[in-house]
Design an enzyme around this catalytic site. Structure first.
Site, PDB file in Angstrom:
ATOM      1  N   LYS A 168     -31.859  39.978 -15.342  1.00  0.00           N
ATOM      2  CA  LYS A 168     -31.093  41.273 -15.178  1.00  0.00           C
ATOM      3  C   LYS A 168     -30.374  40.801 -14.113  1.00  0.00           C
ATOM      4  O   LYS A 168     -30.562  40.530 -12.874  1.00  0.00           O
ATOM      5  CB  LYS A 168     -31.959  42.290 -14.715  1.00  0.00           C
ATOM      6  CG  LYS A 168     -31.230  43.478 -13.981  1.00  0.00           C
ATOM      7  CD  LYS A 168     -30.419  44.238 -15.255  1.00  0.00           C
ATOM      8  CE  LYS A 168     -30.033  45.688 -14.523  1.00  0.00           C
ATOM      9  NZ  LYS A 168     -29.579  45.650 -13.138  1.00  0.00           N
ATOM     10  N   GLY A 225     -35.880  41.869  -3.575  1.00  0.00           N
ATOM     11  CA  GLY A 225     -34.920  43.002  -3.151  1.00  0.00           C
ATOM     12  C   GLY A 225     -36.032  43.718  -2.340  1.00  0.00           C
ATOM     13  O   GLY A 225     -36.758  43.420  -1.554  1.00  0.00           O
ATOM     14  N   SER A 226     -35.373  45.264  -2.300  1.00  0.00           N
ATOM     15  CA  SER A 226     -36.049  46.096  -1.625  1.00  0.00           C
ATOM     16  C   SER A 226     -37.442  46.582  -1.969  1.00  0.00           C
ATOM     17  O   SER A 226     -37.781  46.423  -3.148  1.00  0.00           O
ATOM     18  CB  SER A 226     -34.933  47.610  -1.449  1.00  0.00           C
ATOM     19  OG  SER A 226     -34.991  48.074  -2.810  1.00  0.00           O
ATOM     20  N   ARG A 227     -37.963  47.119  -1.052  1.00  0.00           N
ATOM     21  CA  ARG A 227     -39.237  47.732  -1.429  1.00  0.00           C
ATOM     22  C   ARG A 227     -39.306  48.776  -2.290  1.00  0.00           C
ATOM     23  O   ARG A 227     -40.327  48.801  -3.427  1.00  0.00           O
ATOM     24  CB  ARG A 227     -40.008  48.421  -0.156  1.00  0.00           C
ATOM     25  CG  ARG A 227     -41.489  48.730  -0.254  1.00  0.00           C
ATOM     26  CD  ARG A 227     -42.116  49.472   0.974  1.00  0.00           C
ATOM     27  NE  ARG A 227     -42.088  48.781   2.064  1.00  0.00           N
ATOM     28  CZ  ARG A 227     -43.066  49.020   3.111  1.00  0.00           C
ATOM     29  NH1 ARG A 227     -43.855  50.031   2.715  1.00  0.00           N
ATOM     30  NH2 ARG A 227     -42.757  48.373   4.069  1.00  0.00           N
ATOM     31  N   GLY A 229     -36.948  49.078  -4.806  1.00  0.00           N
ATOM     32  CA  GLY A 229     -36.728  48.716  -6.113  1.00  0.00           C
ATOM     33  C   GLY A 229     -38.108  47.876  -6.465  1.00  0.00           C
ATOM     34  O   GLY A 229     -38.293  47.830  -7.900  1.00  0.00           O
ATOM     35  N   GLY A 230     -38.655  47.310  -5.826  1.00  0.00           N
ATOM     36  CA  GLY A 230     -39.740  46.183  -6.192  1.00  0.00           C
ATOM     37  C   GLY A 230     -40.912  47.361  -6.585  1.00  0.00           C
ATOM     38  O   GLY A 230     -41.671  47.114  -7.697  1.00  0.00           O
ATOM     39  N   GLU A 249     -40.842  40.225  -4.104  1.00  0.00           N
ATOM     40  CA  GLU A 249     -40.711  39.803  -2.564  1.00  0.00           C
ATOM     41  C   GLU A 249     -40.022  40.850  -2.022  1.00  0.00           C
ATOM     42  O   GLU A 249     -38.765  40.991  -2.570  1.00  0.00           O
ATOM     43  CB  GLU A 249     -40.147  38.379  -2.387  1.00  0.00           C
ATOM     44  CG  GLU A 249     -40.049  37.928  -1.069  1.00  0.00           C
ATOM     45  CD  GLU A 249     -38.828  38.107  -0.543  1.00  0.00           C
ATOM     46  OE1 GLU A 249     -38.731  39.089   0.371  1.00  0.00           O
ATOM     47  OE2 GLU A 249     -37.878  37.196  -0.510  1.00  0.00           O
ATOM     48  N   CYS A 286     -34.412  37.626   4.037  1.00  0.00           N
ATOM     49  CA  CYS A 286     -35.769  38.224   4.039  1.00  0.00           C
ATOM     50  C   CYS A 286     -36.661  37.851   5.259  1.00  0.00           C
ATOM     51  O   CYS A 286     -37.473  38.489   5.533  1.00  0.00           O
ATOM     52  CB  CYS A 286     -36.425  38.070   2.715  1.00  0.00           C
ATOM     53  SG  CYS A 286     -36.273  36.160   2.020  1.00  0.00           S
ATOM     54  N   GLU A 373     -38.508  47.926   8.155  1.00  0.00           N
ATOM     55  CA  GLU A 373     -37.140  46.902   8.216  1.00  0.00           C
ATOM     56  C   GLU A 373     -35.784  47.588   8.163  1.00  0.00           C
ATOM     57  O   GLU A 373     -35.560  48.789   7.467  1.00  0.00           O
ATOM     58  CB  GLU A 373     -37.598  46.084   6.749  1.00  0.00           C
ATOM     59  CG  GLU A 373     -36.374  44.938   6.636  1.00  0.00           C
ATOM     60  CD  GLU A 373     -36.393  44.545   5.038  1.00  0.00           C
ATOM     61  OE1 GLU A 373     -36.284  43.147   5.204  1.00  0.00           O
ATOM     62  OE2 GLU A 373     -36.871  45.114   4.360  1.00  0.00           O
TER      63      GLU A 373
END
Length: 506
Positions: A168, A225-227, A229-230, A249, A286, A373
């Protein structure tokens, strides 16, 4: 009906970039996954040499497109040319690293326990190895348009394991993604592999990405990516009838502890290195050191003033997207409102955009929210009186990708408790260095306890161990030699390292 399209935006100018990219339709995505499913058995059965040749060809194809990559990524991500030239090299090197892992073949961890019919009870013949999971979904990252995206480490490790990949593409850099996809497809064609070993989906939203994760023919997910999104992808994967692993991650502030002795011995050099680590790539790494523990006193004051001056002299950063800039400004403003927080840099104010910022707070007024973060060039310095105060605070932090200690050699023996706590909180410990700059090699660990990674640090997304994320264990009991995979046959046709009756042998 005309297909819906979208355009990337130049983050430096805010202007849309040509050309427009058609959004992949659900029918087209279904065809990509079907092709991956169709290619999975043959790709899993390919030899180590065949996979290695494919990955080496992909590396060469990436390098051949270097100028085009740099031009596209500079426009789409706002990153400087030297950084992107380096990223082209890193991407090619990652592919070659996994080519070597595939060629060696020992990553499958083949084990053979021969039968002993005379034993009471009789001992069966049992052999096991790791086998590819099947088609894998990979999500491109915003901050590494090459090295953590279409042809990045997740894709390289999955292909090395023998798993077809459907990517993606990140909506912020479709042109860069298209170039990488063309390179991988050209390599697959050159090596005579079916087209289904690689596919790519374009979308400016999230709907197709969720559908991809929930597709029954997708068996694992790689994400950086972001928390938010993950965790959304984790939830989608867990909601399936058959849940699948998501290797995400996500977030990390990468705490760094400085002792007074280290600052007195090397303060000027540490200030220079830290300022570069905070602001490099716009702070959009990161492993950016977002949380610092600095002693009170003259050495700590001088050190932080030096870091602040260097950050003030650093030009404002163009962040990757308008959304990331807005989140950075909001996060910085929130930190500045916290009790006891003081700005040390001139740009440390809510409307300062992406000007690097350094904030300070006494350890007695530190709150967990200050360890959230803020993605971008911002760090919070927590001022402590005694090093013993830092250990319990570190123990209360969330999981991190890295934790760093700056101390003199004479101090190390007395800091065992601090280092132990750091080891419980992070996947990689750094001594007298800076966490930014993740070496791609066999020993690297780029993972950590949740929420640094969704799997709690059981794996790494950088380094050769990353391949094991996309494989599972399978055992064969009492099979004739001819019916076994080559890696488990007596003749060991691939010449890989194996554990035979408890002894490592080739």
């Amino acid at each position: 009906m005309t297909a819906r399209t979208f355009q990337a935006t130049n983050p430096a100018t805010g202007q849309p970039l040509a050309p427009a990219f058609p959004v992949t339709t659900p029918q087209e995505m279904e065809a990509l996954v079907a092709a991956a499913r169709g290619a999975a058995r043959a790709f899993a059965a390919s030899t180590p040499t065949q996979r290695a040749d494919f990955l080496n060809a992909a590396a060469a194809a990436i390098e051949a497109r270097a100028d085009a990559f740099v031009e596209a990524a500079m426009a789409e991500a706002g990153l400087p040319e030297p950084r992107l030239r380096g990223e082209v090299g890193r991407t090619a090197n990652q592919l070659r690293l996994f080519a070597g892992v595939a060629a060696d073949g020992s990553w499958v961890d083949a084990r053979i326990d021969h039968a002993d019919p005379a034993r009471k009870p009789p001992k069966p013949d049992v052999r096991s190895l790791r086998v590819p999971l099947g088609p894998v979904a990979v999500f491109g990252a915003s901050n590494f348009p090459l090295a953590f995206s279409v042809a990045g480490g997740d894709t390289a490790s999955a292909l090395a394991a023998g798993c077809p990949v459907v990517v993606k593409a990140h909506p912020a850099h479709p042109a860069t993604s298209k170039l990488a996809a063309e390179a991988i497809r050209a390599a697959a064609q050159q090596c005579g592999l079916p087209a289904g070993v690689f596919g790519i989906v374009y979308e400016d939203g999230h709907e197709l990405g969720v559908q991809l994760v929930q597709h029954p023919d997708i068996h694992a997910v790689g994400f950086t990516g972001s928390r938010a999104g993950g965790l959304a992808l984790v939830a989608a994967a867990q909601a399936r009838e058959v849940p699948i692993p998501v290797y995400a991650e996500m977030s990390s502030v990468n705490p760094s502890v400085f002792t007074a002795a280290a600052l007195e011995a090397n303060g000027a050099a540490l200030a220079k290195g830290l300022a570069a680590s905070i602001s490099g790539s716009g702070g959009q790494l990161c492993t950016q050191p977002g949380l610092l523990f600095v002693p009170v006193g003259e050495a700590g004051d001088a050190f932080l003033n030096d870091v602040a001056a260097k950050l003030d002299a650093t030009p404002a950063c163009t962040l990757l997207t308008g959304g990331i800039l807005n989140a950075f400004q909001k996060g910085a403003a929130g930190h500045l409102k916290a009790a006891g927080v003081q700005p040390l840099t001139q740009g440390a104010k809510p409307d300062s955009g992406a000007q690097p910022q350094l904030l300070s707070v006494p350890i007695a007024q530190f709150t967990p929210e200050l360890a959230d973060e803020v993605f971008g060039p911002l760090s919070v310095a927590v001022r402590y009186d005694r090093l013993e105060e830092v250990t319990p605070l570190l123990a209360g932090l969330e999981g991190q990708l890295t934790a760093t200690l700056h101390a003199t050699d004479a101090e190390l023996d007395g800091l065992a408790d601090l280092l132990h706590v750091m080891g419980t909180r992070a996947g990689r410990l750094v001594l007298n260095g800076f966490p930014t700059g993740v070496e791609v090699g066999h020993a690297m660990v780029h993972g950590g306890p949740f929420p640094a990674t969704s799997d709690g640090g059981a794996s790494t997304s950088v380094g050769s161990r990353a391949i094991t994320r996309f494989a599972r264990l399978r055992a064969y009991q009492d099979f004739p030699d001819r019916a076994l995979p080559p890696e488990l046959q007596e003749a060991n046709p691939y010449g890989i390292w194996r554990l035979v009756d408890g002894e490592r042998t080739r």
